[in-house]
Scaffold this motif. Structure first.
Motif, mmCIF file in Angstrom:
data_model
loop_
_atom_site.group_PDB
_atom_site.id
_atom_site.type_symbol
_atom_site.label_atom_id
_atom_site.label_comp_id
_atom_site.label_asym_id
_atom_site.label_seq_id
_atom_site.Cartn_x
_atom_site.Cartn_y
_atom_site.Cartn_z
ATOM 1 N N LEU A 112 0.682 -1.443 -0.036
ATOM 2 C CA LEU A 112 -0.179 0.192 0.068
ATOM 3 C C LEU A 112 0.840 1.066 -0.208
ATOM 4 N N GLY A 113 1.820 1.109 0.406
ATOM 5 C CA GLY A 113 2.906 2.698 0.314
ATOM 6 C C GLY A 113 3.621 2.692 -0.611
ATOM 7 N N VAL A 114 3.605 1.857 -1.541
ATOM 8 C CA VAL A 114 4.028 1.446 -2.454
ATOM 9 C C VAL A 114 3.165 2.309 -3.568
ATOM 10 N N PHE A 115 1.722 1.747 -4.052
ATOM 11 C CA PHE A 115 0.885 2.372 -4.056
ATOM 12 C C PHE A 115 0.576 3.681 -3.793
ATOM 13 N N CYS A 116 0.287 3.934 -2.534
ATOM 14 C CA CYS A 116 0.142 5.718 -2.668
ATOM 15 C C CYS A 116 1.064 6.412 -2.986
ATOM 16 N N LEU A 117 2.995 5.926 -2.467
ATOM 17 C CA LEU A 117 3.825 7.487 -3.526
ATOM 18 C C LEU A 117 3.474 7.131 -4.661
ATOM 19 N N LEU A 118 3.021 6.138 -5.100
ATOM 20 C CA LEU A 118 2.869 6.273 -6.923
ATOM 21 C C LEU A 118 1.840 7.127 -6.528
ATOM 22 N N GLY A 119 0.771 6.676 -6.094
ATOM 23 C CA GLY A 119 -0.459 8.138 -5.933
ATOM 24 C C GLY A 119 -0.072 9.618 -6.147
ATOM 25 N N THR A 120 0.252 9.050 -4.896
ATOM 26 C CA THR A 120 1.474 10.558 -4.961
ATOM 27 C C THR A 120 2.073 11.677 -5.592
ATOM 28 N N VAL A 121 2.959 11.181 -6.828
ATOM 29 C CA VAL A 121 3.958 11.489 -7.862
ATOM 30 C C VAL A 121 3.368 12.025 -8.917
ATOM 31 N N TRP A 122 2.252 11.028 -8.857
ATOM 32 C CA TRP A 122 0.689 11.180 -10.221
ATOM 33 C C TRP A 122 0.451 12.523 -9.675
ATOM 34 N N LEU A 123 -0.361 12.618 -8.215
ATOM 35 C CA LEU A 123 -0.894 13.566 -8.057
ATOM 36 C C LEU A 123 -0.381 15.137 -8.232
ATOM 37 N N VAL A 124 1.133 14.971 -7.923
ATOM 38 C CA VAL A 124 2.512 16.022 -7.491
ATOM 39 C C VAL A 124 2.838 16.352 -9.564
ATOM 40 N N VAL A 125 2.590 15.709 -10.367
ATOM 41 C CA VAL A 125 2.474 15.716 -11.613
ATOM 42 C C VAL A 125 2.451 16.204 -13.072
#
Length: 634
Positions: free
Chosen positions: A356-369
């Motif tokens: 879940l941490g990796v998935f949330c990190l991916l989501g965070t990157v997408w939100l910023v980009v």
């Protein structure tokens, strides 16, 4: 156009909900006819849960494939509804198949929630869960619906809690899927809805009435942004129906639903929408170079607020009338007096070293980009920012002697980041696919990785909920039985106590007030209580502190006559019965007081009544197991 599109969405939502009710109802009924081993002593139900989850995920994959192929669109939709509702039913229903209790049984917070459902099963009239003659303070929406479900099925409130919670989550999950499918492509809506559902089940399911709002939060935020931010329409815009007024209505309905279900999430959602309004106004003024550009946004915000307010009044009117007219004494509520360690730090799931941490990190990157180019990212990002701001405000509020209960925001934060994670994975995979010159098998490989991740996370959900599931097996239920077949607790005597109360008072249960520290008795039988479990769950109109002081004073009286006089002159409806524990020459009540800012925030103390206080014909004393029942004789 607006009526037709909204009507179509509503019709599809109703149909999806009906499918979910059938799937969940049939599934739970099927689970109940088999004698399963207890979850905490066997891995059988765990294994079958994994099988059911795998089948549900396959149905979702087939639905996506059919839709991408452009074939049998309605079949694809039906499969997605069946698959998602099956996932919810299996994930929660199978681990709990051998118990009649829901997650956390009748312990801790689940005790007062069950008491509320029992109260509103006994009567459809809005009423406080514990105190007589006081309107409810905690929103009654979910519990009122649960009470009608219990009445319809002929179940007691405590027994209806589990099936109603699971069916409600299944229905909400498919409705959220329908909403997502109206805002984004169907083949993206399915994995987004599935991901948020899985995360919500893992981290929000114990609090079932708030979990339904978590499931709807993502699409509601996208709707809200579509209602408030109206640049030139593009392919990524949402809520464009009739100039966005459909989105305005949808946002207002969601906020109204939140107000009738859970005050905290209502406050957070309103905060997020208002933040969106400020952002939208700033962008509009900057683009048009005119302060008047903010007025249409303000009108939409007001419309959203009026819509939500009208719905909120359905459950809040009785309390507000009582409070504003000054017809009840208040001593200040302590519902916000809780600060666990998790509430003293910002939640950062994207830094955790797990799936879940990796998935949330991916989501965070997408939100910023994608913050500058995707309205979905802007909407979800605004929700995430609002949650973090709320957390900071909650921590700052500790200086004023209270909190904003930010520790409760773990589930919605993870759900929003999970939704963003799906978009991040999809767009990231597409970018890699194009960068590698579109290899033939890459899409299949990406889909396989996504499916493996989904299975891996799904089968871990029972482990995340292990404590809650185990408690459902170790607690004694309303029938006086433990699902793990071990000797029951003192709760097994409740049935005899109830029979004695009915016989000795000659009144219906909801016409008697009982003073007891064993408040789980009130979760099973709809007697009113003289005092709540703790001040944090007490209605602020009930004057918890003064009641506690009065109970303490009664215990110091010297004779039965003094006690009788004190009861007759009690400022509130006096107890018709006392349910004590026996201790030598005394009867005891183990009560609680608020000791915030300490953690734990509750201090237990014992109030002892000399047995001689009840040595009078005015009191009828009956010993039942470890309990002593004292009924006042009028």
């Amino acid at each position: 156009m607006l009526v037709r599109r909204v009507g179509g969405a509503l019709g599809e939502g109703v149909l999806a909900g009906v499918v979910a009710v059938v799937v969940a109802g049939v599934g739970l009924a099927a689970f109940s006819v088999v004698h399963w081993p207890a979850f905490n002593s066997s891995n059988v139900t765990r294994a079958l849960t994994t099988v059911g989850q795998a089948v549900a995920l396959v149905l979702l994959v087939v639905a996506v494939v059919l839709m991408r192929m452009g074939k049998w669109a309605w079949v694809a939709k039906l499969l997605s509804w069946v698959g998602l509702s099956t996932f919810v039913t299996v994930t929660l229903g199978m681990p709990l198949a051998a118990t009649k209790l829901y997650l956390f049984g009748l312990s801790v917070d689940q005790e007062f929630r069950t008491q509320y459902l029992t109260r509103l099963t006994d009567s459809a009239a809005p009423h406080d869960m514990n105190y007589v003659d006081i309107p409810p303070f905690y929103p009654s929406g979910w519990f009122w619906i649960g009470g009608r479900f219990a009445k319809l099925t002929g179940m007691a409130g405590w027994e209806a809690f589990k099936p109603f919670a699971i069916i409600g989550l299944a229905v909400t999950a498919v409705i959220a899927l329908v909403l997502w499918s109206k805002l984004i492509r169907f083949d993206w809506a399915v994995p987004v809805a599935a991901a948020t559902t899985a995360v919500t089940l893992a981290y929000g399911a114990p609090e079932a009435y708030s979990a339904v709002l978590v499931l709807l939060l993502g699409p509601a935020l996208v709707l809200a942004w579509g209602a408030l931010y109206r640049p030139a329409e593009d392919s990524d815009s949402a809520g464009t129906t009739a100039g966005g007024w459909g989105a305005v209505l949808g946002t207002g309905l969601f906020l109204g639903l939140a107000a009738t279900f859970y005050s905290l999430y209502f406050g957070v959602a309103v905060f997020a929408v208002c933040l969106m309004g400020v952002l939208a106004a700033g962008l509009a003024v900057r683009t048009q170079h005119n302060w008047r550009a903010m007025w249409p946004i303000l009108v939409r915000l007001i419309t959203i607020g009026v819509t939500a307010g009208l719905l909120a009044l359905i459950v809040w009117t009785p309390f507000l009338l009582k409070f504003l007219t000054g017809k009840a004494t208040t001593s200040g509520g302590t519902a916000f007096h809780y600060l666990p360690e998790s509430g003293s730090q910002l939640p950062l799931p994207m830094t955790e070293f797990n799936l879940l941490g990796v998935f949330c990190l991916l989501g965070t990157v997408w939100l910023v980009v994608r913050a500058a180019s995707s309205r979905r990212a802007q909407a979800l990002g605004a929700g995430v920012v609002a949650i973090y701001l709320w957390c900071l405000l909650s921590m700052a509020a500790t200086a004023a002697g209270t909190t904003l209960l930010s520790f409760r925001l773990d589930a919605p934060l993870k759900a929003l980041l999970a939704a963003a994670g799906v978009f991040g994975f999809a767009e990231g995979a597409r970018a890699i696919y194009q960068a590698l010159n579109e290899p033939a098998r890459f899409r299949v490989a990406a889909a396989a990785v996504a499916l493996v991740g989904a299975v891996a996370f799904s089968q871990e959900i029972p482990n995340v909920l292990a404590t809650e599931i185990n408690t459902a097996y170790t607690d004694t239920d309303g029938n006086g039985e433990r699902a793990d077949r071990r000797p029951p607790s003192a709760v097994s005597h409740y049935k005899e106590i109830d029979a004695a109360l009915l016989a000795q008072t000659g009144r219906a249960r909801d016409q008697s007030v009982v003073l007891t520290a064993d408040t789980s008795f009130l979760s099973i039988y709809p007697y009113f209580g003289f005092q709540a479990l703790t001040s944090h769950y007490a209605n602020p109109l009930a004057d918890f502190k003064a009641r506690a002081a009065e109970i303490q004073r009664w215990s110091t009286l010297k004779s039965p006559q003094e006690l009788t006089d004190a009861l007759q002159h009690c400022p509130w409806r006096a107890p018709d019965a006392f349910l004590f524990r026996k201790s030598g020459d005394e009867y005891t009540l183990r009560l609680a007081e608020d000791v915030y800012p300490n953690d734990p925030n509750v201090k237990r103390y014992t109030v002892a009544f000399p047995k001689s206080l009840f040595d009078d014909p005015h009191f009828r004393v009956t010993d039942i197991g470890p309990f002593t029942l004292v009924v006042t004789q009028n």
